[in-house]
Design a protein around this motif. Structure first.
Motif, PDB file in Angstrom:
ATOM      1  N   ARG A   3      20.300  60.055   3.853  1.00 29.78           N
ATOM      2  CA  ARG A   3      20.655  58.855   3.573  1.00 29.78           C
ATOM      3  C   ARG A   3      19.956  58.448   2.346  1.00 29.78           C
ATOM      4  O   ARG A   3      20.770  57.847   1.108  1.00 29.78           O
ATOM      5  CB  ARG A   3      20.096  57.498   4.424  1.00 29.78           C
ATOM      6  N   ASN A   4      18.805  58.837   1.857  1.00 30.79           N
ATOM      7  CA  ASN A   4      18.307  58.830   0.631  1.00 30.79           C
ATOM      8  C   ASN A   4      18.955  59.507  -0.305  1.00 30.79           C
ATOM      9  O   ASN A   4      19.222  59.082  -1.674  1.00 30.79           O
ATOM     10  CB  ASN A   4      16.825  59.050   0.744  1.00 30.79           C
ATOM     11  N   ARG A  73      12.181  55.939  -4.357  1.00 23.85           N
ATOM     12  CA  ARG A  73      12.777  55.352  -3.319  1.00 23.85           C
ATOM     13  C   ARG A  73      12.759  54.078  -2.763  1.00 23.85           C
ATOM     14  O   ARG A  73      12.480  53.496  -1.925  1.00 23.85           O
ATOM     15  CB  ARG A  73      12.466  56.375  -1.962  1.00 23.85           C
ATOM     16  N   ARG A  75      14.745  50.712  -2.668  1.00 18.20           N
ATOM     17  CA  ARG A  75      16.118  49.959  -2.459  1.00 18.20           C
ATOM     18  C   ARG A  75      15.945  48.559  -3.395  1.00 18.20           C
ATOM     19  O   ARG A  75      17.112  48.494  -3.908  1.00 18.20           O
ATOM     20  CB  ARG A  75      16.257  49.736  -1.020  1.00 18.20           C
ATOM     21  N   SER A 134      17.459  54.529   2.673  1.00 20.77           N
ATOM     22  CA  SER A 134      16.557  54.044   3.615  1.00 20.77           C
ATOM     23  C   SER A 134      15.201  53.873   3.281  1.00 20.77           C
ATOM     24  O   SER A 134      14.408  53.330   4.054  1.00 20.77           O
ATOM     25  CB  SER A 134      16.400  55.351   4.750  1.00 20.77           C
ATOM     26  N   GLY A 137      10.375  54.360   4.130  1.00 19.52           N
ATOM     27  CA  GLY A 137      10.252  54.369   5.727  1.00 19.52           C
ATOM     28  C   GLY A 137       8.778  53.788   6.064  1.00 19.52           C
ATOM     29  O   GLY A 137       7.847  53.984   5.239  1.00 19.52           O
TER      30      GLY A 137
END
Length: 230
Positions: A3-4, A73, A75, A134, A137
């Protein structure tokens, strides 16, 4: 992980579309790089603009945000970049509509053109990329917290031995004789044999051997005297 990667590719594609859009026509054959950033706040004018002070400037900022968001990473950074591109594009449309009286779309080179579509598509792709990602996490965040906690904890010089070997070397920091830190074995303590008869501090204790009493026939210093004869 997948997804990343997918979200990052979509976001980067949106950033590329947004950065290239000012070099294409936006309205009536006028390229986006000809619109000054200040015109978006004060009103559209016919004054030509330099490249670095045109509408390209906020789009470059958004592209940098996307790159930082992909590397970290994040979002939030990617989504913020998409909002910047869409916000400036919509603001331009509002100012252009005020200057022209109305916005039109025509296929003969009049009205809104492909540059505006590229900018809008770039902003939308950035938002989609942020949704697909994602993020770091919970696992990565917990690992970071555990690593930070290990760095804050004091480093023990030796690891604790098993429960069945509590008195073995190296020391276990347990109470008792095993807490010493010398590399050599501990010296053994001599067994207690009682007070020293020659130590003046222990004279109150009974002596092991006593000499002859004064007047004793065995005393060579004070021999007994016979009583005088009458």
């Amino acid at each position: 992980m997948i997804r990343n990667i997918l979200g990052s590719l979509v976001a980067l594609a949106g950033a590329a579309s947004a950065v290239l859009s000012p070099f294409r026509d936006w309205y009536d054959g006028r390229a986006g790089q000809d619109y000054r950033v200040r015109d978006l706040f004060g009103g559209i004018t016919a004054t030509e603009s330099g490249v670095l002070v045109s509408i390209l400037l906020p789009f470059l900022f958004a592209a940098l945000l996307v790159i930082a968001g992909v590397v970290l990473r994040s979002r939030i950074a990617v989504a913020l970049a998409g909002l910047v591109v869409l916000g400036f594009t919509i603001l331009w449309m509002v100012r252009q509509g005020q200057a022209e009286g109305a916005l039109t779309v025509g296929g003969d080179g009049a009205g809104l053109q492909v540059g505006v579509a590229n900018a809008l598509a770039g902003g939308v792709l950035m938002l989609i990329g942020a949704l697909l990602m994602s993020g770091r996490g919970a696992g990565a965040r917990s690992q970071d917290r555990a690593r930070a906690q290990r760095e804050r904890e004091p480093v023990e010089p030796y690891a604790a031995p098993p429960a069945d070997q509590v008195d073995t070397w190296p020391p276990t920091q347990e109470p008792g004789m095993s807490t010493h830190t010398s590399p050599w074995p501990e010296p053994e303590v001599d067994p207690y044999t009682g007070p020293d008869p020659h130590d003046p501090r222990t004279r109150s204790y009974p002596q092991a051997e006593r000499g002859p009493e004064p007047g004793d026939p065995r005393d060579p210093v004070h021999p007994p005297h016979r009583p005088p004869e009458r």
